[in-house]
Write a protein that holds these residues in place. Structure first.
Motif, PDB file in Angstrom:
ATOM      1  N   GLU A   1      -5.611  -3.868   7.672  1.00 33.57           N
ATOM      2  CA  GLU A   1      -5.083  -4.253   6.363  1.00 33.57           C
ATOM      3  C   GLU A   1      -5.981  -5.277   5.687  1.00 33.57           C
ATOM      4  O   GLU A   1      -6.241  -5.206   4.477  1.00 33.57           O
ATOM      5  CB  GLU A   1      -3.660  -4.818   6.502  1.00 33.57           C
ATOM      6  CG  GLU A   1      -2.607  -3.790   6.836  1.00 33.57           C
ATOM      7  CD  GLU A   1      -2.410  -2.760   5.735  1.00 33.57           C
ATOM      8  OE1 GLU A   1      -2.829  -2.997   4.582  1.00 33.57           O
ATOM      9  OE2 GLU A   1      -1.851  -1.693   6.023  1.00 33.57           O
TER      10      GLU A   1
ATOM     11  N   ALA B   1      -0.220   5.121  -0.827  1.00 34.68           N
ATOM     12  CA  ALA B   1      -1.279   5.297   0.172  1.00 34.68           C
ATOM     13  C   ALA B   1      -0.759   6.085   1.369  1.00 34.68           C
ATOM     14  O   ALA B   1       0.404   5.962   1.758  1.00 34.68           O
ATOM     15  CB  ALA B   1      -1.805   3.938   0.630  1.00 34.68           C
TER      16      ALA B   1
ATOM     17  N   LEU C   1      -6.087   6.192  -0.148  1.00 37.16           N
ATOM     18  CA  LEU C   1      -5.637   4.803  -0.249  1.00 37.16           C
ATOM     19  C   LEU C   1      -4.883   4.532  -1.544  1.00 37.16           C
ATOM     20  O   LEU C   1      -4.367   3.423  -1.737  1.00 37.16           O
ATOM     21  CB  LEU C   1      -6.834   3.856  -0.146  1.00 37.16           C
ATOM     22  CG  LEU C   1      -7.565   3.848   1.199  1.00 37.16           C
ATOM     23  CD1 LEU C   1      -8.815   2.989   1.120  1.00 37.16           C
ATOM     24  CD2 LEU C   1      -6.657   3.361   2.318  1.00 37.16           C
TER      25      LEU C   1
ATOM     26  N   ARG D   1       0.833  -1.219   0.000  1.00 39.07           N
ATOM     27  CA  ARG D   1       0.000   0.000   0.000  1.00 39.07           C
ATOM     28  C   ARG D   1       0.860   1.258   0.000  1.00 39.07           C
ATOM     29  O   ARG D   1       0.601   2.217  -0.732  1.00 39.07           O
ATOM     30  CB  ARG D   1      -0.921   0.018   1.226  1.00 39.07           C
ATOM     31  CG  ARG D   1      -2.216  -0.721   1.055  1.00 39.07           C
ATOM     32  CD  ARG D   1      -3.251  -0.311   2.081  1.00 39.07           C
ATOM     33  NE  ARG D   1      -2.748  -0.241   3.432  1.00 39.07           N
ATOM     34  CZ  ARG D   1      -2.555   0.896   4.097  1.00 39.07           C
ATOM     35  NH1 ARG D   1      -2.805   2.059   3.518  1.00 39.07           N
ATOM     36  NH2 ARG D   1      -2.106   0.884   5.340  1.00 39.07           N
TER      37      ARG D   1
ATOM     38  N   CYS E   1      -5.925   4.023  -4.567  1.00 38.04           N
ATOM     39  CA  CYS E   1      -6.474   2.914  -5.342  1.00 38.04           C
ATOM     40  C   CYS E   1      -7.611   3.421  -6.231  1.00 38.04           C
ATOM     41  O   CYS E   1      -8.271   4.419  -5.912  1.00 38.04           O
ATOM     42  CB  CYS E   1      -6.951   1.775  -4.443  1.00 38.04           C
ATOM     43  SG  CYS E   1      -8.301   2.193  -3.342  1.00 38.04           S
TER      44      CYS E   1
END
Length: 735
Positions: free
Chosen positions: A443, A408, A540, A403, A542
């Motif tokens: 997580e 992130a 994040l 991440r 993403c």
């Protein structure tokens, strides 16, 4: 022809459309008499959302065709207003002076001025009150000569509410009451009302909860119809459509005080050396069917509200704390996602299924941390999961690395801890520990949410995504001014990437004031929200993200479960997905989430200030946590609570250095900036206003100060201090 909101919007968007009244619009669209009532409700709903505008002479049109937008007004605690607009358009910012006679909750028409606020939103002013709210408000009963009135606690009511005559003998001056507005006029005494409920003496700490419930209109109890449906719910082990996972070793990991456990985890090694992580979420959607009283109530509440000493649940206890709790040793229905990862923790594949599980253990964060630390004597039942926990720990560490490598953000912000007794009195302040066991669960839940978002995105399913937009350039410019004094460089503010902010957070990670700087970065961020359109999650880093892992306490998660299950059933030739109003649902659930966050924040701050009352006159070390022209905030000791120091109490004239965001003494050269260590005396505490006055202890001074002296200083400055404080309050943003 069935009339839908989409057909209404499409009709009004035509270039040939001529604005018409309700009946004229119905006639041109061919609405039958039988469908007219439903049609009216759809049109009114579109007006409430801001998707339609009711203009002059009650003619309906698109908001974009005129210089006004219509929507529900939200008045912030600082006094300004916000008007949410449909789609991805920014909210309209309305300064306090431009609210006119409008109140929180009014349906208003707002004229856009063409300018922008400091935060980048378009500016507007209330031009018309389309629909007045006739609400009930929490306030304090006051007597002013022969006049009786209620001073509202809510910022949304910007003037006193006057009563016709003296109320009942059960109320005393200073008591908290609930008042209903019965007349709305203009001028100083234009608001008239009547007291409908007497809550009591605000000095009773138990009243904090009642006041909060009334202030935010929180529904504590459930109706008989909702309770009846909940009691009738039964666990159905239908293995024709569910996978039987009762032989799988899985467990729950939650806080010590948790009463409901809606997520369990498992892990297995497979033949190719990969690992399969199982995330098993209580199948709430099995018991809360769409269109039932349970569903309507859950949608209305949209989220559970977590207070220090109690929870206001989204669902009744029969659902939330019984049949949907993944209790150890019990068969429970779940939605399971199995996630295959390689030796480095990278995602290989995933699959989602309906299941039946049998949790083998109820573990706590503390017990799991004991296993990680090698203190097996304190690990309790976690000892039986040592091997699985070792695999999970390794995977969580790998996922954290992945991440962070993609950009992130990882905020290091301490969470305030407040302990209250059975009488709701605060008895201790501090901060929650931040353990590796917490990160492990985080997580795994993040990974599960990402996989489900990818599943929904690929199939274009009608779900609510959790969207987090990049921060505004205005917020980052302000942040850059603050951190420039710390000699830390930010990335380019014209197109900031997550990695730019991540690099900044890494650079300040070892500083003593890192938690304070993290808060400032968080303040500069946009707020995450629920929406039908997916634009990714900045924090994040993403492209697709949603909430799937807590349907017991968040309605968007419950919605996602329902859609996923329907899709699985459709693949088997057993159902279909029909959804309307998803955009409105996203706005509603986002607003309910903000309400819950604000209620939780106020409750914590109230209890903190009640606790600090006992320390008036006492001295503590602290650190400057923010600066304004009129003074500076100080985080006091280890209490995780801030107070305010006025500059005019100091023997120097201080100049605000805007560029470096600090205060500099003209004579002494003394500097107050973020992280400056200071010693302060608690001068006064007003827990009702959630404010604490501090007095700086100059060099050479020591010991306690008399309480009388501290209080006299506070009373003379409370009004000006309140204005200063109001500028600095911020909202927390949740992922």
């Amino acid at each position: 022809m069935k009339i839908t909101r989409e057909k209404i919007l499409s009709h009004i968007a035509k270039t040939t459309y001529q604005p018409g009244k309700m009946k004229e619009l119905a006639k041109t669209m061919g609405v039958t008499q039988a469908d007219y009532r439903e049609f009216r409700q759809l049109v009114k709903g579109l007006v409430r959302e801001g998707a339609l505008m009711r203009g002059r002479h009650s003619r309906y049109m698109q908001p974009s065709t005129i210089d006004q937008v219509v929507g529900r007004l939200k008045v912030h605690i600082r006094g300004f207003g916000l008007l949410a607009r449909s789609g991805d358009s920014s909210d309209v910012f309305i300064q306090a002076r431009d609210l006119g006679e409008a109140m929180d909750g009014d349906l208003v028409g707002v004229a856009l001025t063409g300018a922008s606020s400091r935060r980048g939103e378009p500016l507007g002013r209330v031009a018309e009150i389309v629909e007045q709210v006739q609400g009930e408000f929490l306030g304090t009963y006051r007597v002013r000569g022969r006049r009786h009135l209620v001073s509202p606690d809510e910022a949304g009511v910007n003037r006193d509410i006057f009563l016709d005559g003296k109320p009942s003998d059960g109320v005393k001056e200073g008591y908290k009451v609930v008042v209903r507005i019965v007349e709305r006029g203009v001028g100083y005494d234009g608001l008239r009302g009547e007291i409908i409920e007497i809550l009591g003496d605000p000095d009773d700490p138990k009243l904090d909860f009642l006041s909060l419930v009334r202030r935010f209109d929180l529904q504590v109890d459930f109706s008989d119809a909702v309770q009846q449906e909940a009691e009738q719910a039964r666990i159905d082990l239908d293995l024709t459509r569910r996978e039987d996972l009762r032989g799988l070793s899985c467990c729950t990991i939650d806080p010590d005080e948790a009463k409901d456990f809606d997520d369990a985890i498992s892990i297995e090694k497979i033949e190719n050396g990969h690992r399969v992580l199982g995330v098993h979420i209580a199948d709430v959607s099995h018991f809360v069917q769409e269109g039932t009283e349970l569903d309507k109530e859950a949608k209305d509440r949209a989220t559970s509200v977590y207070l220090l000493d109690r929870v206001i649940h989204m669902l009744p206890a029969r659902i939330a704390a019984d049949i949907c709790t993944l209790a150890p040793g019990e068969d429970r229905l779940a939605m399971s996602i199995f996630i295959e990862v390689d030796a480095n923790g990278a995602l290989v594949d995933y699959r989602i299924c309906e299941s039946v599980i049998h949790s083998a253990g109820r573990l706590t964060y503390g017990q799991v941390q004991s296993v990680f630390d090698g203190r097996l004597e304190d690990a309790g039942p976690a000892v039986d999961f040592t091997d699985d926990l070792a695999l999970m720990r390794q995977l969580a560490q790998q996922r954290t690395k992945i991440r962070l490598e993609r950009g992130a953000l990882d905020f290091a912000i301490d969470q305030a801890r407040v302990v209250v007794d059975e009488e709701s009195r605060p008895i201790a302040l501090g901060r929650y520990p931040r353990w590796e066991s917490h990160r492990l669960i985080e997580e795994f839940m993040l990974l599960a949410n990402e996989c489900v978002a990818d599943f929904a995105q690929r199939r274009q399913l009608p779900v609510l995504y959790r969207v987090h937009r990049p921060p505004s350039s205005v917020g980052l410019v302000e942040l850059g001014g603050i951190v420039s004094s710390l000699r830390v460089e930010l990335g380019p503010d014209d197109e900031v990437r997550p990695k730019d902010l991540q690099l900044f957070l890494r650079q300040i990670a070892d500083r003593k004031d890192a938690p304070l700087i993290n808060k400032l970065v968080l303040k500069a961020m946009s707020r995450a929200e629920y929406t039908s359109g997916n634009s990714g999650h900045f924090g994040l880093a993403c492209s697709s993200y949603l909430h799937f892992t807590s349907p017991i306490r968040r309605y968007p998660d419950l919605w996602v479960h329902r859609v996923i299950k329907r899709f699985i059933a459709e693949e088997k030739g057993n159902g279909a997905i029909e959804v309307e109003g998803l955009l409105g649902l996203g706005r509603w659930t986002s607003a309910r989430e903000r309400r819950a966050e604000e209620a939780e924040r106020i409750y914590i701050k109230t209890k903190q200030m009640r606790y600090m009352e006992q320390f008036v006159g006492e001295q503590f070390p602290g650190v400057v946590s923010g600066v304004l022209r009129g003074g500076f905030f100080v985080q006091v000791g280890d209490f995780m609570v801030d107070g305010f120091c006025l500059l005019r109490d100091l023997d120097d004239y201080f100049i605000m250095d805007e560029k470096r965001h600090r205060l500099v003494g003209r004579r002494s050269g003394r500097v107050f900036e973020l992280g400056t260590p200071v010693n302060v005396v608690v001068a006064d505490v007003d827990w009702a206003a959630r404010e604490m006055d501090l007095v700086l202890v100059e060099d050479g001074e020591s010991g306690k100060r008399g309480k009388g002296k501290g209080k006299s200083k506070s009373k003379s400055k409370s009004k000006s201090k309140g204005k200063s404080k109001s500028k600095s309050k911020s909202k927390s943003k949740k992922r």
